[in-house]
Each structure stands twice: as structure tokens, then as C-alpha cells.
Design an enzyme around this catalytic site. Structure first.
Site, short mmCIF file in Angstrom:
data_model
loop_
_atom_site.label_atom_id
_atom_site.label_comp_id
_atom_site.label_asym_id
_atom_site.label_seq_id
_atom_site.Cartn_x
_atom_site.Cartn_y
_atom_site.Cartn_z
N ASP A 125 4.50 1.61 6.33
CA ASP A 125 4.69 1.20 4.94
C ASP A 125 4.99 -0.30 4.93
O ASP A 125 5.48 -0.86 5.93
CB ASP A 125 5.90 1.91 4.33
CG ASP A 125 5.59 3.36 3.94
OD1 ASP A 125 4.43 3.78 4.07
OD2 ASP A 125 6.53 4.04 3.51
N MET A 126 4.71 -0.95 3.81
CA MET A 126 5.05 -2.37 3.69
C MET A 126 6.21 -2.51 2.71
O MET A 126 6.15 -2.00 1.60
CB MET A 126 3.84 -3.16 3.21
CG MET A 126 4.05 -4.65 3.22
SD MET A 126 4.44 -5.32 4.86
CE MET A 126 2.81 -5.46 5.60
N GLN A 155 -0.29 -5.37 0.26
CA GLN A 155 0.03 -5.34 -1.17
C GLN A 155 -0.80 -6.37 -1.94
O GLN A 155 -0.70 -7.57 -1.70
CB GLN A 155 1.52 -5.63 -1.34
CG GLN A 155 2.40 -4.57 -0.69
CD GLN A 155 3.75 -5.11 -0.24
OE1 GLN A 155 3.84 -6.25 0.21
NE2 GLN A 155 4.79 -4.30 -0.31
N ARG A 176 -4.13 0.23 4.33
CA ARG A 176 -3.87 0.93 3.06
C ARG A 176 -3.63 -0.14 2.00
O ARG A 176 -2.66 -0.89 2.10
CB ARG A 176 -2.63 1.82 3.19
CG ARG A 176 -2.17 2.40 1.85
CD ARG A 176 -0.70 2.78 1.86
NE ARG A 176 -0.40 3.83 2.80
CZ ARG A 176 0.83 4.07 3.28
NH1 ARG A 176 1.86 3.32 2.90
NH2 ARG A 176 1.03 5.04 4.13
N LYS A 179 -1.06 -1.74 -4.92
CA LYS A 179 -0.77 -2.84 -5.85
C LYS A 179 0.48 -3.58 -5.40
O LYS A 179 0.58 -4.79 -5.57
CB LYS A 179 -0.57 -2.31 -7.26
CG LYS A 179 -1.87 -1.89 -7.94
CD LYS A 179 -1.63 -1.52 -9.39
CE LYS A 179 -2.93 -1.09 -10.05
NZ LYS A 179 -2.70 -0.58 -11.43
N ARG A 277 13.03 6.26 -8.76
CA ARG A 277 11.94 5.28 -8.84
C ARG A 277 10.74 5.87 -9.59
O ARG A 277 10.14 5.22 -10.44
CB ARG A 277 11.53 4.89 -7.41
CG ARG A 277 10.24 4.13 -7.31
CD ARG A 277 10.39 2.69 -7.75
NE ARG A 277 9.12 2.00 -7.65
CZ ARG A 277 8.81 0.95 -8.38
NH1 ARG A 277 9.66 0.46 -9.23
NH2 ARG A 277 7.65 0.37 -8.23
P1 FDA Z 1 -0.31 2.00 -11.85
O1 FDA Z 1 1.14 2.03 -11.62
O2 FDA Z 1 -0.89 0.96 -12.74
O3 FDA Z 1 -0.73 3.44 -12.35
C1 FDA Z 1 -2.05 3.75 -12.75
C2 FDA Z 1 -2.03 5.07 -13.48
O4 FDA Z 1 -1.61 6.10 -12.59
C3 FDA Z 1 -1.03 5.14 -14.62
O5 FDA Z 1 -1.54 4.61 -15.80
C4 FDA Z 1 -0.80 6.62 -14.68
O6 FDA Z 1 -1.87 7.26 -15.33
C5 FDA Z 1 -0.78 7.01 -13.25
N1 FDA Z 1 0.59 6.95 -12.66
C6 FDA Z 1 1.07 5.96 -11.86
N2 FDA Z 1 2.33 6.26 -11.47
C7 FDA Z 1 2.65 7.42 -12.04
C8 FDA Z 1 3.80 8.25 -12.02
N3 FDA Z 1 4.91 7.94 -11.32
N4 FDA Z 1 3.76 9.41 -12.70
C9 FDA Z 1 2.66 9.76 -13.39
N5 FDA Z 1 1.54 9.01 -13.46
C10 FDA Z 1 1.53 7.87 -12.79
N6 FDA Z 1 3.92 0.16 -2.29
C11 FDA Z 1 4.43 -0.74 -1.42
O7 FDA Z 1 4.88 -1.82 -1.83
N7 FDA Z 1 4.47 -0.45 -0.07
C12 FDA Z 1 3.94 0.70 0.43
O8 FDA Z 1 3.98 0.92 1.64
C13 FDA Z 1 3.36 1.63 -0.49
N8 FDA Z 1 2.80 2.77 -0.03
C14 FDA Z 1 2.14 3.60 -0.91
C15 FDA Z 1 1.45 4.71 -0.45
C16 FDA Z 1 0.72 5.50 -1.32
C17 FDA Z 1 -0.04 6.67 -0.79
C18 FDA Z 1 0.68 5.16 -2.72
C19 FDA Z 1 -0.14 5.97 -3.69
C20 FDA Z 1 1.38 4.08 -3.18
C21 FDA Z 1 2.14 3.30 -2.31
N9 FDA Z 1 2.85 2.20 -2.77
C22 FDA Z 1 3.38 1.32 -1.86
C23 FDA Z 1 3.15 2.04 -4.22
C24 FDA Z 1 2.17 1.10 -4.91
O9 FDA Z 1 2.39 -0.22 -4.52
C25 FDA Z 1 2.34 1.20 -6.45
O10 FDA Z 1 3.63 0.79 -6.79
C26 FDA Z 1 2.10 2.59 -7.01
O11 FDA Z 1 1.04 3.23 -6.38
C27 FDA Z 1 1.76 2.49 -8.50
O12 FDA Z 1 0.60 1.72 -8.67
P2 FDA Z 1 -0.85 2.34 -9.03
O13 FDA Z 1 -1.85 1.61 -8.18
O14 FDA Z 1 -0.87 3.79 -8.89
O15 FDA Z 1 -1.14 1.86 -10.50
#
Ligand code: FDA
Length: 300
Positions: A125-126, A155, A176, A179, A277
Site C-alpha cells: 500500500d502507499m 497515487q 496499482r 486516486k 473512513r
Molecule cells: P471516487 O472516490 O471519486 O468514487 C467514485 C465513485 O465510486 C463514487 O461516485 C461512488 O459511486 C463510488 N464510491 C466510492 N467510494 C465509495 C464508498 N465508500 N461507498 C460507496 N460508494 C463509493 N489509496 C492510497 O492512498 N493508498 C493505497 O494504498 C490505496 N489502496 C487502495 C486499494 C484499492 C483496491 C482501492 C479500491 C483503493 C485504494 N486506495 C488507496 C484508495 C484510493 O486512493 C481512493 O481514495 C478510493 O478508491 C476512492 O477513490 P475512487 O477512485 O474510488 O473514486
């Protein structure tokens, strides 16, 4: 002490060790390895693979980092056989990065050695920007030593990430792309959602067109998922999709009919900050979780 992905959510004391209530079990697989293993099996039945993460981070006592390392070694022994095989994901500060880079690298090396012998892929993870360099250094060394048995998260919100993609483009492991979950200063990060999405698209395009490293598209954002599917078709290049437990699970199963999909499965006693969170990200998760509690405690 536990700090959730970004945003300085701190929790200490009793909240770390109370029993996992129905309010949190949408997002967390349980407090013990048993819960994680059950989740991995259930996902496998649905055609979704797993990335198992023991919740815990920012340890300043070497004993805590060692204890989580030992727990990962026990987890590796218990992961059930699935197709594709389950993977694990570790946080550098959980393995001692706040204590020192050597402590982190030693604990990580123990985990990756045992994981490699079991053919289990290990993700890093980052965390916040202060951890980026050490995390990338550890990834580079291990990707060389273990011929691609490891991956690292990058990221899109960080302004440095295009350079990191250049640096890691032809490493044998996987990137991976997320955002970015940490609240970083504007001098080093895009803070506007549109700018982060734009950066994500550029980076994804580069990974598909200008890199040989494996690609994991980790987002719930439908527009980005569709874009990754288009790039895969256009450039005839494999990738995998990753989403979190409890978020867009219908979409995960639907996508798994045609693509490789992994679900990030957190477990452990430090669940409360992680749950908090997820609730902060989207308020309707609170309604969902409260309904689960009402259902659980209503007489039938
Ligand atoms: P965004 O937050 O814009 O969400 C897009 C859409 O997804 C929303 O409009 C909604 O429809 C749906 N959605 C998103 N979150 C939701 C929720 N909690 N409940 C319901 N619906 C939701 N970050 C990091 O800094 N270090 C890391 O190592 C990781 N590792 C990681 C692994 C995996 C497998 C994932 C999926 C994510 C991470 N992240 C992470 C987190 C990442 O940086 C980010 O904060 C989240 O994925 C939310 O961003 P989205 O890209 O999903 O878009």
C-alpha cells in the site's frame, strides 16, 4: 494507535479491540484470520479474487510491527487455494517504517520470502508522501529479487507520480493505480477532483502504452473503469481491476464475468478507523450500516 488511509483519523484505546459490530461488517471481514479466510472463500465462489490486508499502521514500537509481521506469516499459511490465488497487501508503517527503513525492510523481507515460497503475490500500500520514496525503493529491490512477485500502489493525486511511472515502467511486478487517499499539500498534489481524474487518465494511458509492468486499476469511478476497459481493447493489454470490500460489490461481480477483479479485504481488531473512513467518504454508507444494525437486532 491506528490511522486510517489519509486524513489523520486517529483512534486509540478501547475502540481498537471491541467486537466487530454489524455496523462495520460491510467493510471489514472480521477481527481474525478466520473471518478473512471465510471472505476469501465466499468471493472465490462469486468469481472475485482477494487482496487481504491486516488493519494496522503507524507503529512506533518495534514489537507492534513484529507482531503484525508474524500475523501476516500466519495468514499466508491459512489462505485457501483460489483462482486467481489470493494476494496480501501490507502498509509500510505497519511493518515499521516510522521506526526506520531497515526495520520496515527486514519485516517486509520476511513476509515476501514466505509469500514467494507459497506463490502468493504481495502488494505494498502507499501511505502519505513522506513514505513514498522508501516504499518505492523497497518495491524496486523486491521486484528484482522475486521476479515480479510484488506490486506497489501509486497515487494519481501526487505531482511526482508521472516520474515514478517512468522509473517503474519496466519493473517485473505490478503497479496499482489509485486516486490517492491522503490529504496532501497543494505544492505536491492535485487537490481538485477533476484534476486528479485527469491525472489518473494520463497515467493509465501511459501504463497501457509505454510500460511493461503489470497494471491494476484500483477505483470505483465508473468513467475510469470504462476508460481502462477501452485501453485494454485498444492496445490488447491485460490488466486487473481492484475495489474495496463493501463498495460497488454488484459492479465487482458483474465485471468479474469478463475481467480479473480483486476485492481488497481488510480484517483485524483495528477496524474502527477504517470503517469511519468509509463512512466519511459517503454518507449513505452510514444509512446502510445503521439499517444493518436495526435488521440484526430486530425480532423476526
Ligand atoms: P471516487 O472516490 O471519486 O468514487 C467514485 C465513485 O465510486 C463514487 O461516485 C461512488 O459511486 C463510488 N464510491 C466510492 N467510494 C465509495 C464508498 N465508500 N461507498 C460507496 N460508494 C463509493 N489509496 C492510497 O492512498 N493508498 C493505497 O494504498 C490505496 N489502496 C487502495 C486499494 C484499492 C483496491 C482501492 C479500491 C483503493 C485504494 N486506495 C488507496 C484508495 C484510493 O486512493 C481512493 O481514495 C478510493 O478508491 C476512492 O477513490 P475512487 O477512485 O474510488 O473514486
Amino acid at each position: 494507535m491506528a490511522v486510517e488511509w489519509g486524513d489523520g483519523v486517529l483512534l486509540t484505546g478501547p475502540l481498537r479491540s471491541v467486537m466487530l459490530p454489524p455496523i462495520a461488517d460491510r467493510f471489514v471481514a472480521g477481527e481474525s484470520i478466520d473471518g478473512a479466510v471465510a471472505r476469501v472463500r465466499a468471493l472465490d465462489d462469486a468469481g472475485v479474487a482477494s487482496i487481504v490486508n491486516l488493519l494496522g499502521e503507524h507503529y512506533d514500537d518495534p514489537e507492534d510491527a513484529r507482531a503484525d509481521t508474524e500475523e501476516y506469516l500466519r495468514l499466508l499459511e491459512r489462505l485457501p487455494a483460489t483462482e486467481p490465488p489470493a494476494t496480501i497487501s501490507v502498509k509500510p508503517s505497519q511493518l515499521g517504517l516510522d521506526i526506520g527503513e531497515d526495520a520496515f525492510r527486514d519485516n517486509l523481507a520476511r513476509i515476501v520470502e514466505v509469500a514467494a515460497a507459497a506463490d502468493t503475490f504481495v502488494w505494498l500500500d502507499m501511505e502519505d508522501h513522506e513514505a513514498t520514496d522508501a516504499t518505492i525503493r523497497a518495491y524496486e529491490a523486491l521486484a528484482r529479487e522475486y521476479d515480479g512477485g510484488v506490486g506497489v500502489c501509486l497515487q494519481a493525486n501526487l505531482r511526482r507520480t508521472p516520474d515514478d511511472v517512468t522509473r517503474l515502467a519496466d519493473t517485473g511486478g505490478k503497479i496499482r493505480l489509485v486516486k490517492g487517499a491522503y490529504d496532501e499539500p497543494a505544492a505536491i498534489a492535485y487537490r481538485d477532483g477533476m484534476a486528479v481524474e485527469e491525472a489518473y487518465r494520463h497515467l493509465l494511458h501511459r501504463l497501457f502504452t509505454d510500460a511493461t509492468v503489470g497494471i491494476a486499476v484500483a477505483t470505483h469511478d465508473e468513467a475510469l473503469i470504462e476508460y481502462a476497459l477501452e485501453l485494454g481493447d485498444q492496445y490488447d493489454r491485460e490488466s486487473e481491476f481492484q475495489m474495496l470490500m463493501g463498495v460497488r460489490e454488484d459492479r465487482q461481480r458483474e465485471l468479474a464475468a469478463t475481467e480479473t477483479v480483486y476485492q481488497y479485504v481488510p480484517y483485524g481488531s483495528a477496524w474502527a478507523s477504517y470503517f469511519y473512513r468509509r463512512i466519511r467518504e459517503r454518507r449513505e454508507n452510514l444509512r446502510f450500516a445503521l439499517r444493518a444494525v436495526v435488521d440484526a437486532y430486530s425480532p423476526v
